[in-house]
Design an enzyme around this catalytic site. Structure first.
Site, PDB file in Angstrom:
ATOM      1  N   TYR A  92      -9.593   6.268  10.297  1.00  0.00           N
ATOM      2  CA  TYR A  92      -9.948   7.477  10.707  1.00  0.00           C
ATOM      3  C   TYR A  92      -9.209   8.632   9.809  1.00  0.00           C
ATOM      4  O   TYR A  92      -7.876   8.478   9.698  1.00  0.00           O
ATOM      5  CB  TYR A  92      -9.347   7.700  12.271  1.00  0.00           C
ATOM      6  CG  TYR A  92     -10.824   7.860  13.108  1.00  0.00           C
ATOM      7  CD1 TYR A  92     -11.632   8.992  12.878  1.00  0.00           C
ATOM      8  CD2 TYR A  92     -10.822   6.914  14.004  1.00  0.00           C
ATOM      9  CE1 TYR A  92     -12.657   8.938  13.748  1.00  0.00           C
ATOM     10  CE2 TYR A  92     -12.020   7.162  14.952  1.00  0.00           C
ATOM     11  CZ  TYR A  92     -13.060   7.990  14.953  1.00  0.00           C
ATOM     12  OH  TYR A  92     -14.121   8.011  15.467  1.00  0.00           O
ATOM     13  N   GLU A 144      -9.948  12.454  10.469  1.00  0.00           N
ATOM     14  CA  GLU A 144     -10.226  13.627  10.551  1.00  0.00           C
ATOM     15  C   GLU A 144      -9.521  14.957   9.852  1.00  0.00           C
ATOM     16  O   GLU A 144      -8.467  14.877   9.851  1.00  0.00           O
ATOM     17  CB  GLU A 144     -10.613  13.941  12.055  1.00  0.00           C
ATOM     18  CG  GLU A 144     -11.675  13.264  12.658  1.00  0.00           C
ATOM     19  CD  GLU A 144     -11.834  13.234  14.406  1.00  0.00           C
ATOM     20  OE1 GLU A 144     -11.081  14.158  14.887  1.00  0.00           O
ATOM     21  OE2 GLU A 144     -12.430  12.485  14.853  1.00  0.00           O
ATOM     22  N   ASP A 171     -31.582  23.207  -1.837  1.00  0.00           N
ATOM     23  CA  ASP A 171     -31.458  21.983  -1.434  1.00  0.00           C
ATOM     24  C   ASP A 171     -31.953  20.874  -2.537  1.00  0.00           C
ATOM     25  O   ASP A 171     -33.150  20.639  -2.761  1.00  0.00           O
ATOM     26  CB  ASP A 171     -32.137  21.734   0.089  1.00  0.00           C
ATOM     27  CG  ASP A 171     -32.179  20.227   0.095  1.00  0.00           C
ATOM     28  OD1 ASP A 171     -31.873  19.181  -0.435  1.00  0.00           O
ATOM     29  OD2 ASP A 171     -32.713  19.823   1.422  1.00  0.00           O
ATOM     30  N   THR A 182     -28.173  15.064  -1.568  1.00  0.00           N
ATOM     31  CA  THR A 182     -28.001  13.841  -0.760  1.00  0.00           C
ATOM     32  C   THR A 182     -27.465  13.358  -2.232  1.00  0.00           C
ATOM     33  O   THR A 182     -27.563  13.741  -3.189  1.00  0.00           O
ATOM     34  CB  THR A 182     -29.035  12.894  -0.281  1.00  0.00           C
ATOM     35  OG1 THR A 182     -29.872  13.147  -1.436  1.00  0.00           O
ATOM     36  CG2 THR A 182     -29.733  13.680   1.013  1.00  0.00           C
ATOM     37  N   LYS A 200     -30.550   9.536  -3.842  1.00  0.00           N
ATOM     38  CA  LYS A 200     -32.028   9.440  -4.531  1.00  0.00           C
ATOM     39  C   LYS A 200     -31.934   9.356  -5.960  1.00  0.00           C
ATOM     40  O   LYS A 200     -31.459   8.347  -6.359  1.00  0.00           O
ATOM     41  CB  LYS A 200     -32.595  10.747  -4.102  1.00  0.00           C
ATOM     42  CG  LYS A 200     -32.610  10.901  -2.477  1.00  0.00           C
ATOM     43  CD  LYS A 200     -33.735  12.165  -2.050  1.00  0.00           C
ATOM     44  CE  LYS A 200     -33.952  12.277  -0.583  1.00  0.00           C
ATOM     45  NZ  LYS A 200     -32.913  12.682   0.245  1.00  0.00           N
ATOM     46  N   ARG A 231     -25.742   6.234   0.584  1.00  0.00           N
ATOM     47  CA  ARG A 231     -26.531   7.233   1.525  1.00  0.00           C
ATOM     48  C   ARG A 231     -25.466   8.248   1.837  1.00  0.00           C
ATOM     49  O   ARG A 231     -24.510   7.800   2.501  1.00  0.00           O
ATOM     50  CB  ARG A 231     -27.123   6.724   2.696  1.00  0.00           C
ATOM     51  CG  ARG A 231     -28.066   5.539   2.457  1.00  0.00           C
ATOM     52  CD  ARG A 231     -29.150   5.960   1.987  1.00  0.00           C
ATOM     53  NE  ARG A 231     -30.032   6.683   2.805  1.00  0.00           N
ATOM     54  CZ  ARG A 231     -31.342   6.505   3.486  1.00  0.00           C
ATOM     55  NH1 ARG A 231     -31.777   5.193   3.154  1.00  0.00           N
ATOM     56  NH2 ARG A 231     -31.835   7.084   4.290  1.00  0.00           N
TER      57      ARG A 231
HETATM   58  N1  DSN Z   1     -36.846  11.351   3.771  1.00  0.00           N
HETATM   59  C1  DSN Z   1     -36.482  12.155   2.205  1.00  0.00           C
HETATM   60  C2  DSN Z   1     -37.772  11.872   1.557  1.00  0.00           C
HETATM   61  O1  DSN Z   1     -38.223  10.805   1.486  1.00  0.00           O
HETATM   62  O2  DSN Z   1     -38.023  12.742   0.706  1.00  0.00           O
HETATM   63  C3  DSN Z   1     -36.364  13.343   2.565  1.00  0.00           C
HETATM   64  O3  DSN Z   1     -35.232  13.440   3.438  1.00  0.00           O
END
Ligand code: DSN
Length: 416
Positions: A46, A48, A197, A223, A226, A232
């Site tokens: 933990y 925080e 974003d 994120t 990707k 993730r």
């Molecule tokens: N769910 C993602 C996508 O497939 O683009 C975006 O958050």
């Protein structure tokens, strides 16, 4: 593993991933180092708070790694401040809105059905309940209409302009957006901030194969799993000192509790992998593969968007007379995984859609070549034309048999 039931599903999923062609544009396969970090002892701690200011003892190793993760993210994206604690892209967007807006403030974004995101003001997301969203439309060609954006800004007078998309296949001119917002701010009584974003294109940004939104936006969210090929998780970047303070408190304690330090360690590793020159070669191959597949489908007479990044949209209704839902399921039967997706101006519901979204981040990681990408376009075409399914399945197997196993991936890192 003692739990044989769960283990059996891991095995099935590993086989599914290895035996198929993964074309979901938001997915990728991280290195074993990134995966090991997520199963590491850091997950038991933990912590925080933030480095040097935690609410728990024993955080010296956690602090060192979270500091490194921030420093590497700042270097990778050439940005002054990074926050690496958000659990996901949606959490990152939630925190960014808290840092930038008051409840009820106006936001101008792209509509989900045109390629935006749930958290960009969809009626089913918290975002549309907490803030007042309006949208800018795409031009008739499915591309961003910068003149139209300029007009919408003057009409809506938003507090925030939001760019960055989940299903937009073309380059984004962040510099031009900044200029448009600055011009708008010069005569508007409401100051408009600029948020990007970049979740989908973070890898392309890291490789500097497109404009870096950090050079132009007040806040950039992302994120890490990707095109960036990490664990993730979420990421927030800014060059503004006043905003990083607000971002930190919007993440913890406002919207999250204990940070996932094992995931933060994995983020630090993925940033070091993306800093290595080999990552740029990967992203260049990824973009070349995507374009080759999109162009081959056009050459075969299909209604493909073409691609200037890692994804494209295929209008399967106009090309094959079937819905995106049917196309997704036909492709899945032969071992090609895609997702149904709304097409600009779609006449079908989001549950059916006229299109599918196709991306090459995951398959390029495994070793997909440009020749493979062209073959895959032909397999997609033949599958959706209902040609011999068994033969196509064999051809899918032949292609993936030359690719790397998803449990063996390793990439070089740049750590100094
Ligand atoms: N769910 C993602 C996508 O497939 O683009 C975006 O958050």
């Amino acid at each position: 593993m003692q739990d044989k039931v769960i283990e059996s599903y891991f095995k099935k999923e590993r086989d599914r991933q290895n035996n198929g062609i993964e074309l979901i544009a938001s997915e990728n396969y991280p290195s074993m180092d990134v995966r090991e970090a997520q199963a590491s002892i850091f997950g038991s701690k933990y912590a925080e708070g933030y480095s040097g200011h935690r609410y728990y003892g024993g955080c010296e190793n956690i602090d060192a790694v979270e500091d490194l993760a921030e420093q590497r993210a700042e270097r990778l994206f050439d940005c002054r401040y990074a926050n690496v604690q958000t659990h996901s892209g949606s959490q990152a967007n939630f925190a960014a809105y808290i840092a930038l807006l008051e409840k009820g403030d106006k936001v101008l974004s792209l509509f989900l059905n045109d390629g935006g995101h749930l958290t960009h003001g969809s009626p089913v997301s918290f975002s549309s309940h907490d803030y007042s969203f309006s949208h800018y439309p795409l031009g008739g060609d499915g591309r961003l209409d910068y003149k139209g954006i300029e007009e919408r800004l003057d009409e809506v007078n938003p507090n925030l302009f939001l760019a960055g998309y989940s299903a937009y296949p073309y380059e984004i001119d962040f510099k031009r957006m900044r200029e448009i917002i600055d011009k708008h701010n010069s005569h508007s009584s409401t100051h408009c901030d600029f948020m990007v974003d970049m979740a989908h294109i973070a890898g392309i940004v890291a490789a500097r194969l497109c404009q870096n939104p950090c050079d132009y936006a007040d806040i950039v969210t992302s994120t890490t799993h990707k095109t960036l090929r990490g664990p993730r998780g979420g990421l927030i970047l800014t060059n503004r000192e006043d905003l990083i303070r607000k971002i930190k408190s919007a993440v913890f304690p406002y919207s999250q509790g204990g940070p996932l330090e094992h995931v933060i360690a994995a983020k630090a590793i993925c940033f070091a992998e993306a800093l290595h020159p080999e990552f740029k070669e990967y992203v260049a191959r990824l973009m070349e593969n995507t374009k080759a597949c999109a162009d081959e489908l056009s050459r075969l007479g299909c209604d493909s968007s073409g691609s200037e990044n890692h994804l494209f949209l295929l209008n399967v209704l106009s090309s094959f007379g079937i819905s995106g839902k049917e196309a997704q399921s036909k492709l899945e039967e032969v071992g090609i995984t895609t997702n149904k997706n709304m097409i600009h101006g779609d006449t079908l519901s989001p549950a059916l859609t006229s299109g599918i979204r196709i991306g090459f981040a995951a398959s390029t990681t495994r070793g997909c070549t440009k020749i493979d990408a062209i073959k895959i376009a032909r397999l997609i075409y033949r599958t959706l034309k209902c040609e011999d399914k068994e033969k196509i399945k064999e051809e899918v197997k032949e292609i993936v048999s030359r690719w790397k196993d998803v449990d063996t991936l390793s990439f070089p890192v740049l750590t100094d």
